[in-house]
Design a protein around this motif. Sequence first.
Motif, PDB file in Angstrom:
ATOM      1  N   PRO A  25       0.801  -1.231   0.000  1.00  0.00           N
ATOM      2  CA  PRO A  25       0.000   0.000   0.000  1.00  0.00           C
ATOM      3  C   PRO A  25       0.832   1.278   0.000  1.00  0.00           C
ATOM      4  O   PRO A  25       0.455   2.259  -0.648  1.00  0.00           O
ATOM      5  N   ALA A  26       1.960   1.270   0.696  1.00  0.00           N
ATOM      6  CA  ALA A  26       2.814   2.468   0.735  1.00  0.00           C
ATOM      7  C   ALA A  26       3.281   2.867  -0.664  1.00  0.00           C
ATOM      8  O   ALA A  26       3.419   4.062  -0.960  1.00  0.00           O
ATOM      9  N   SER A  27       3.536   1.888  -1.536  1.00  0.00           N
ATOM     10  CA  SER A  27       3.979   2.190  -2.906  1.00  0.00           C
ATOM     11  C   SER A  27       2.883   2.905  -3.691  1.00  0.00           C
ATOM     12  O   SER A  27       3.147   3.885  -4.410  1.00  0.00           O
ATOM     13  N   ALA A  28       1.643   2.425  -3.561  1.00  0.00           N
ATOM     14  CA  ALA A  28       0.522   3.062  -4.261  1.00  0.00           C
ATOM     15  C   ALA A  28       0.303   4.481  -3.742  1.00  0.00           C
ATOM     16  O   ALA A  28       0.047   5.412  -4.519  1.00  0.00           O
ATOM     17  N   ILE A  29       0.427   4.668  -2.423  1.00  0.00           N
ATOM     18  CA  ILE A  29       0.237   6.000  -1.827  1.00  0.00           C
ATOM     19  C   ILE A  29       1.302   6.962  -2.324  1.00  0.00           C
ATOM     20  O   ILE A  29       1.011   8.122  -2.640  1.00  0.00           O
ATOM     21  N   LYS A  30       2.525   6.498  -2.432  1.00  0.00           N
ATOM     22  CA  LYS A  30       3.611   7.341  -2.945  1.00  0.00           C
ATOM     23  C   LYS A  30       3.290   7.838  -4.351  1.00  0.00           C
ATOM     24  O   LYS A  30       3.430   9.043  -4.646  1.00  0.00           O
ATOM     25  N   GLU A  31       2.839   6.950  -5.223  1.00  0.00           N
ATOM     26  CA  GLU A  31       2.538   7.334  -6.608  1.00  0.00           C
ATOM     27  C   GLU A  31       1.378   8.323  -6.666  1.00  0.00           C
ATOM     28  O   GLU A  31       1.426   9.317  -7.415  1.00  0.00           O
ATOM     29  N   LEU A  32       0.344   8.102  -5.871  1.00  0.00           N
ATOM     30  CA  LEU A  32      -0.823   8.983  -5.908  1.00  0.00           C
ATOM     31  C   LEU A  32      -0.505  10.364  -5.328  1.00  0.00           C
ATOM     32  O   LEU A  32      -0.966  11.388  -5.845  1.00  0.00           O
ATOM     33  N   LEU A  33       0.278  10.409  -4.251  1.00  0.00           N
ATOM     34  CA  LEU A  33       0.658  11.711  -3.676  1.00  0.00           C
ATOM     35  C   LEU A  33       1.539  12.500  -4.640  1.00  0.00           C
ATOM     36  O   LEU A  33       1.404  13.724  -4.759  1.00  0.00           O
ATOM     37  N   GLU A  34       2.450  11.805  -5.323  1.00  0.00           N
ATOM     38  CA  GLU A  34       3.318  12.499  -6.281  1.00  0.00           C
ATOM     39  C   GLU A  34       2.509  13.047  -7.460  1.00  0.00           C
ATOM     40  O   GLU A  34       2.789  14.147  -7.954  1.00  0.00           O
ATOM     41  N   ASN A  35       1.484  12.319  -7.897  1.00  0.00           N
ATOM     42  CA  ASN A  35       0.614  12.822  -8.960  1.00  0.00           C
ATOM     43  C   ASN A  35      -0.123  14.080  -8.503  1.00  0.00           C
ATOM     44  O   ASN A  35      -0.303  15.035  -9.277  1.00  0.00           O
ATOM     45  N   MET A 169       1.517   0.128   8.215  1.00  0.00           N
ATOM     46  CA  MET A 169       1.312   1.536   8.543  1.00  0.00           C
ATOM     47  C   MET A 169       2.637   2.253   8.736  1.00  0.00           C
ATOM     48  O   MET A 169       2.777   3.435   8.395  1.00  0.00           O
ATOM     49  N   ARG A 170       3.630   1.554   9.270  1.00  0.00           N
ATOM     50  CA  ARG A 170       4.956   2.165   9.430  1.00  0.00           C
ATOM     51  C   ARG A 170       5.561   2.507   8.072  1.00  0.00           C
ATOM     52  O   ARG A 170       6.180   3.565   7.908  1.00  0.00           O
ATOM     53  N   GLU A 174       6.463   6.301   6.674  1.00  0.00           N
ATOM     54  CA  GLU A 174       7.789   6.629   6.130  1.00  0.00           C
ATOM     55  C   GLU A 174       7.660   7.347   4.783  1.00  0.00           C
ATOM     56  O   GLU A 174       8.306   8.376   4.554  1.00  0.00           O
ATOM     57  N   GLU A 175       6.838   6.799   3.880  1.00  0.00           N
ATOM     58  CA  GLU A 175       6.644   7.439   2.567  1.00  0.00           C
ATOM     59  C   GLU A 175       5.979   8.807   2.726  1.00  0.00           C
ATOM     60  O   GLU A 175       6.360   9.769   2.054  1.00  0.00           O
ATOM     61  N   PHE A 176       5.005   8.888   3.622  1.00  0.00           N
ATOM     62  CA  PHE A 176       4.299  10.151   3.856  1.00  0.00           C
ATOM     63  C   PHE A 176       5.267  11.210   4.375  1.00  0.00           C
ATOM     64  O   PHE A 176       5.227  12.375   3.940  1.00  0.00           O
ATOM     65  N   GLN A 177       6.147  10.841   5.288  1.00  0.00           N
ATOM     66  CA  GLN A 177       7.115  11.790   5.840  1.00  0.00           C
ATOM     67  C   GLN A 177       8.053  12.314   4.759  1.00  0.00           C
ATOM     68  O   GLN A 177       8.372  13.503   4.714  1.00  0.00           O
ATOM     69  N   ASP A 490       7.177   5.370  15.441  1.00  0.00           N
ATOM     70  CA  ASP A 490       7.511   4.587  16.635  1.00  0.00           C
ATOM     71  C   ASP A 490       6.254   4.183  17.400  1.00  0.00           C
ATOM     72  O   ASP A 490       6.221   3.123  18.034  1.00  0.00           O
ATOM     73  N   TYR A 491       5.229   5.029  17.342  1.00  0.00           N
ATOM     74  CA  TYR A 491       3.976   4.706  18.024  1.00  0.00           C
ATOM     75  C   TYR A 491       3.325   3.477  17.396  1.00  0.00           C
ATOM     76  O   TYR A 491       2.839   2.582  18.107  1.00  0.00           O
ATOM     77  N   GLU A 492       3.327   3.415  16.062  1.00  0.00           N
ATOM     78  CA  GLU A 492       2.772   2.238  15.386  1.00  0.00           C
ATOM     79  C   GLU A 492       3.588   0.997  15.713  1.00  0.00           C
ATOM     80  O   GLU A 492       3.036  -0.089  15.895  1.00  0.00           O
ATOM     81  N   LEU A 493       4.910   1.163  15.806  1.00  0.00           N
ATOM     82  CA  LEU A 493       5.775   0.037  16.172  1.00  0.00           C
ATOM     83  C   LEU A 493       5.463  -0.436  17.591  1.00  0.00           C
ATOM     84  O   LEU A 493       5.353  -1.641  17.851  1.00  0.00           O
ATOM     85  N   ALA A 494       5.312   0.520  18.524  1.00  0.00           N
ATOM     86  CA  ALA A 494       5.013   0.165  19.919  1.00  0.00           C
ATOM     87  C   ALA A 494       3.666  -0.544  20.028  1.00  0.00           C
ATOM     88  O   ALA A 494       3.524  -1.503  20.797  1.00  0.00           O
TER      89      ALA A 494
END
Length: 616
Positions: A25-35, A169-170, A174-177, A490-494
């Motif tokens: 999912p992170a890969s798809a989000i990266k492409e859509l945000l860049e568009n 989600m982590r 990462e991609e969102f940041q 880190d919150y998602e990791l915890a």
Amino acid sequence: MSDIIQLLPDSVANQIAAGEVVQRPASAIKELLENAIDAGANKIQLILKDAGKTLLQVIDNGCGMSITDARMCFERHATSKVRKAEDLFAIRTMGFRGEAMASIAAIAQVEMKTRRHEDEIGTLIEIEGSNFVKQEPVATAAGTSICVKNLFFNTPARRNFLRSNPAEMRHIIEEFQRITMANPAITFTLHHDGVEIYRLPSASLKQRIIHLLGNSYNERLIPVEEETSIINIKGFIGKPKFAKKTRGEQFFFVNNRFIRDAYLNHAVNKAYQELLTEENFPLYVLFIDIDPAKIDVNVHPTKTEIKYLEEKSIYAIIQSAVKRSLGKFNISPTIDFDVETGFSNMITPKAPEDIVPPTISFNPDFNPFKGEKSTEKTPSFIGGFDSRSSPNKNWGSLYEIAYHQEAEQATMELAGKEEEEDTFKPLQKQLMQVHNRYIVSQIKSGLMVIDQQAAHERILYERFIVHIEDRKGASQQSLFPQTVTLSPNDYELAKSLLEDIKSLGFEVREFGRNTLIIEGIPVDIGSTNVNETQLFEHLIEGFKNSQQELRLDKRDALARSMARNSSIKAGVVLGQQEMNTLIEQLFACKTPNFSISGKPVIQTISLTELDKKFER
């Protein structure tokens, strides 16, 4: 024999291409945000459900698309950014291949609503597994809204390989940041399962970094800025004392595109060489602006690798810029030995006539050798000594040193007194602590030396492993519960480790946005001078470090991190009873001879080796 080579249908070709472009999912989000960024949006919303597996939606207020463009964008290699081959060497946009939308549509159910600002009515398109289901006019806001449902619904093998929601989600965070850090002028929001994770208003780069990583980063940042004929650099680096033992806070952007480059990373680490050890990694957020004709971004499907025309020059410029910033803000030692900047703050400006020279006063009649019968009249206390005391006492007091024995440290004495020999009981060995670091014990064959920190780490590690497996870690309640605020990542990791953390003996629960409350800590670590917040933060940091270095099972990594952070450190004074208990517990371990890092815990020195040293 008939021909066997056939042209693949578009739907199959798109699924194959999707394997490279969309891994999770992170890969798809990266492409859509860049568009959305390429569309000129200044406000972008990201909405997720089940870490993007069930739903991921990107809404922007960009330029929007016409009816024809809306249909064409789902075709392979359909793009608005490249017209001819030469354009590949003048790319300033995030996307350019025209593969993302076709790849996403091949493995998900996609609904797109789009409208240009000059149009009164927009377009709705529904597509499922590369097949167009619906296209019709729709009333919608200016811009584009893309809703991706049930990612990998038609490729179950790929969907089964997705990890748990917190783990996915982590990756998303990462991609969102990375994308939001590169575009501080754009307003971003991120919602997951109805909970707001980020709300990032338009801000400066420093404010955006603080919003993403936490308020504590305000004091950690050092600005970097350098302009040359080859590249321009701007951004921030971290102070050496805040460096971490795990990677993850290193960001390189070339023409606002996030990249991974071990060569340029080495340039930054080289600048910190005299300030940090090799196992520490400094924070940096550096933006490189370079002529697109001097780089090639079309190297990797994820576009995170770049080839440079003048790689060595860029390396030298980055190293020099970082080093100069460290020196400019007095982080590294001063080069000019004639001007010591360390004392500049201690000198206050004063007029020469206001300066009063110091005066010295002394008693010329003071004599420490005079006894009580002296007829000379002197004050009863002069220079801190009593003149009426005996001559021996007065003389000795000049050199008297108060000696306080600490924590029953064993001393090496000649064995000549029989009464002292009686105190050495066979069941309780007399031990010695060397430099508050090693424990020395006499054995039949010679001497045994134990590293106290490595020994305690081994004891705690095996104990914590049992607690995690049995889910029976004992806890001691804190008098005042402590809250700990973590970064979203880190919150998602915890959250993903919460059950295992509780089995160690922690009493911890969620307490609002990116915050946990610690109500109890494990009994095994004691209660003296324990900072619950720091202990928990170091536990998470150590877990990430163990997983990065050794690729361990998460429970094993958690036990290692906990053992390292709660063990007795070198420099701690131990009493006889504590040393004996430590040794007894060490030899009760399954693997007493080696630390959790694989290094030796125990070393023996035989009498033969000692005799050779003394040439006997």
